[in-house]
Write an enzyme that holds these catalytic residues in place. Structure first.
Site, mmCIF file in Angstrom:
data_model
loop_
_atom_site.group_PDB
_atom_site.id
_atom_site.type_symbol
_atom_site.label_atom_id
_atom_site.label_comp_id
_atom_site.label_asym_id
_atom_site.label_seq_id
_atom_site.Cartn_x
_atom_site.Cartn_y
_atom_site.Cartn_z
ATOM 1 N N HIS A 461 -31.281 8.674 -1.911
ATOM 2 C CA HIS A 461 -31.764 8.551 -3.194
ATOM 3 C C HIS A 461 -30.382 9.140 -4.101
ATOM 4 O O HIS A 461 -30.175 8.177 -5.078
ATOM 5 C CB HIS A 461 -32.844 9.646 -3.601
ATOM 6 N N GLU A 462 -29.991 9.992 -3.925
ATOM 7 C CA GLU A 462 -28.814 10.290 -4.675
ATOM 8 C C GLU A 462 -27.626 9.251 -4.636
ATOM 9 O O GLU A 462 -26.976 9.172 -5.757
ATOM 10 C CB GLU A 462 -28.103 11.974 -4.357
ATOM 11 N N HIS A 465 -28.268 6.662 -7.604
ATOM 12 C CA HIS A 465 -27.745 7.105 -8.626
ATOM 13 C C HIS A 465 -26.475 6.953 -8.695
ATOM 14 O O HIS A 465 -25.921 6.453 -9.807
ATOM 15 C CB HIS A 465 -28.321 8.797 -8.817
ATOM 16 N N HIS A 468 -25.506 3.433 -9.436
ATOM 17 C CA HIS A 468 -25.628 3.159 -10.859
ATOM 18 C C HIS A 468 -24.231 3.398 -11.466
ATOM 19 O O HIS A 468 -23.935 2.786 -12.662
ATOM 20 C CB HIS A 468 -26.976 3.879 -11.277
HETATM 21 ZN ZN ZN Z 1 -33.162 11.088 -8.959
#
Ligand code: ZN
Length: 672
Positions: A461-462, A465, A468
């Protein structure tokens, strides 16, 4: 002596010179950077030339460079490696920073230049990105009160300053309650606990300079404890301590702070002409209105609650069969659910963990990024801010892309949870700047460190990010990377979690740390089949939190947030044995700063999109389909906030998503 924060960073990749930075350097550096930024802003506002995009917006983009640099280092340390000195600094800084942003917003001459550009925007020959940035700057000023005068403007400034102080206090109180509480565990108390929980409890004792084992409120320790301890009174004691964070009636009690925050937020929205804080907050989001949020949440709530009630009956039956009478309680759910999971799915976290070493999961996250986007990762040996932190250079076709830092282990100086931040954001204006991105997690340390399935998902998940940020390819820092609508920002991160569940990824990377054997095929199958397990519970604890958040910010602020919370939960028919994922006194997402206030729903909103977006890959028959990966990078990962979220998503997928893939992914369709 020169302040190392302000001197040029003559280091590899211009990384912050961590080894040279001392805590006492921060405040002078902030003061100098603020002075410099103020001078830059004054020069822009007082420029005798007519406003142009270059001498106003582009100049503002570069006006706070030193401040961004110092803040990028400090705020990462304040969250990831806090000390009493850094906490004091953070408290002293909050009003200074708030005063600075108020000055900018209240700078009439500056706003007039932006307003003039806005009135003339059709004739300025701006490209799409410039027009978007101008639009967002103007919106930021208007939403911050640039059009207010006199007493109203003054009151708004005071309200914002007070909110900044309260938000910091809320977070620090939570950290204090988490740090102070621990429970020594006797040999009897360790009975039934898997080895990894015992090892974590041992490490937690060592960290406190204690003999034996202790239980702490760290999620990586207390959740597996609640899942595995057969000692019901002990589970109750631990659970009640966990959910009492911020509500202990001590100096770090957050309840009065929450009430004051809500009241000030309502006042802020009204000053700006909005009917409620939720209406104000949702205006720039993809969702746009409180009603759209409630509609989405209720479409998920009804089937989730039905599923959770059915599960509660099964778990209570198991408890009674064990000879324990009475109702299933919140401290029982995880224990009986874990037992049922083991029986129905025969999936034992303790047996799973040796295949999920931290090293293997980092390797898996990197390998997926390589297959999808051609990124390569090379370990860097550079001084960082803590011995546990690691760094990699990220390249593509030999070209530098970013520096990625991984700060994975829990420690007392780190706030709980996991997050991604950019110490430096990507931009091209004023010369190409490549990002420094850090992932901070709270995994239990071990030798080797072994992750739970949840931990491994958090890591992915991290890292989503981080992608991104790292793949960002825009001109203006203002819209770089994760600078997108709040209800869009979790799309890349939640989408990336899907690759962890691709069987070929598990077969390749989930190898036993000792034997090197891949995870047995039937274990992979059971793991994936178990992914919908207990989603009634997970969805209920999440959606209830999101609906309480919404209720807090819609209409008049509640004088007693705890009473309001109870009222919302009663109206919803909250199942007795499930509590909110984050109750008010420790709901840091919405009170420690206003980032997720009336925005907690956005994880669910993003999940609707991530389920739908991953389906786009599945439909090609290849989870690594190059054409789809290229679209994902072009329209979403590299685009930052250069366009409205709806436009970005529609260009990637060809349409907007519906709620069905989410319900299907969570196994909630049958219950509907
Ligand atoms: Zn998040």
């Amino acid at each position: 002596m020169t302040n190392p924060l302000l001197a040029p960073w003559d280091t590899p990749f211009a990384l912050p010179p961590f080894a040279a930075i001392r805590d006492e350097d921060f405040m002078p550096a902030f003061d100098a950077a603020l002075t410099e930024a103020r001078a830059n802003i004054a020069a822009i506002a007082g420029n005798p030339e007519a406003p142009s995009f270059a001498n106003t917006i582009a100049a503002m983009e570069l006006a706070e460079e030193s401040l961004d640099r110092v803040g990028g280092v400090f705020y990462n340390l304040a969250g990831a490696d806090s000390t009493p000195a850094r906490e004091a600094l953070q408290r002293d800084l909050a009003p200074k920073m708030s005063a600075f942003s108020s000055e900018i917003i209240n700078n009439r001459a500056l706003f007039q230049r932006i307003e003039t550009l806005w009135q003339e925007h059709e004739t300025l020959g701006l490209d799409d990105e410039q027009l978007r940035v101008l639009t967002l700057y103007r919106r930021m000023f208007v939403r911050s009160g640039a059009q207010l005068d006199g007493a109203e403007a003054e009151r708004l400034t005071a309200v914002k300053a007070r909110l900044a102080v309260l938000g910091t206090e809320f977070g620090q109180n939570l950290l204090a309650d988490e740090r102070d509480w621990f429970l020594p565990l006797s040999a009897d108390d360790l009975e039934g606990l898997p080895d990894f929980v015992i090892a974590s409890a041992r490490a937690a004792a060592e960290e406190r300079g204690l003999e034996g084992h202790v239980l702490t409120l760290n999620r990586s320790l207390i959740v597996p404890f609640l899942q595995s301890s057969p000692n019901r009174p002990l589970r109750q004691r631990a659970y009640e301590a966990w959910v009492a964070r911020g509500a202990n009636g001590n100096a770090s009690d957050n309840r009065a702070i929450a009430a004051e925050i809500l009241s000030l937020r309502e006042e802020r929205a009204k000053l700006l002409g909005y009917p409620s804080f939720a209406a104000y907050k949702l205006e720039p989001e993809m969702a746009k209105t409180p009603q759209a949020v409630r509609d989405l949440l209720m479409r998920v709530w009804t089937p989730a609650r039905a599923k959770a009630e059915a599960d509660a009956a099964v778990l209570e039956g198991r408890m009674h069969a064990e000879g324990v009478n009475g109702d299933l309680e919140a401290w029982d759910w995880r224990y009986y659910s874990q037992a049922r999971r083991l029986e129905e799915h025969d999936l034992d976290e303790a047996a799973l963990k040796p295949y999920l070493s931290l090293e293997a999961m980092i390797g898996a996250a990197f390998d997926c990024a390589n297959r999808l986007f051609g990124l390569e990762f090379r370990p860097l040996d550079v001084p960082l801010y803590h011995p546990d932190v690691r760094a990699w250079e990220v390249t593509r076709n030999g070209k530098h892309v970013a520096v990625f830092l991984g700060d994975y282990f829990a420690r007392g100086s780190k706030r709980s949870g996991a997050w991604c931040s950019a110490m430096r954001s990507q931009r091209k204006l004023g010369g190409e700047v490549r990002p420094i991105v850090v992932n901070v997690c709270n995994f239990a340390k071990g030798d080797p460190a072994l992750l739970s399935w949840d931990d491994a998902r958090t890591l992915f998940h991290e890292f989503g990010h981080a992608l991104h940020q790292m793949l960002s390819d825009v001109t203006h820092g203002f819209i770089s990377g994760t600078s997108v609508a709040r209800d869009f920002v979790e799309l890349p991160s939640q989408l990336y979690e899907h690759w962890l569940s691709v069987p070929a990824v598990l077969e390749k990377h989930a190898k036993h740390w000792k034997t090197g054997q891949p995870m047995p095929a039937d274990m992979v199958q059971r793991l994936l089949a178990a992914s919908t397990y207990d989603q009634g519970f997970a969805t209920v604890e999440f959606v209830s939190s999101a609906l309480v958040d919404l209720a807090f910010h819609e209409g008049a602020a509640p004088a007693d947030p705890m009473a309001k919370q109870a009222e919302v939960l009663a109206d919803l028919g909250m199942p007795k044995a499930i509590r909110m994922r984050h109750a008010t006194p420790h709901f840091a997402h919405i009170f420690s700063g206003d980032g997720y206030s009336s925005g907690y729903y956005s994880y669910m909103w993003s999940e609707v999109m991530d389920a739908d977006a991953f389906a786009a890959f599945e439909e090609t028959g290849d989870a690594f389909d190059p054409a789809m990966a290229e679209k994902l990078e072009r329209f979403i990962l590299s685009a930052g906030g250069s366009r409205e979220a709806e436009a970005l998503y529609t260009d990637f997928r060809g349409r907007m998503p519906g709620v069905e893939p989410l319900l299907k992914g969570r196994g909630l369709l049958d219950a509907a």
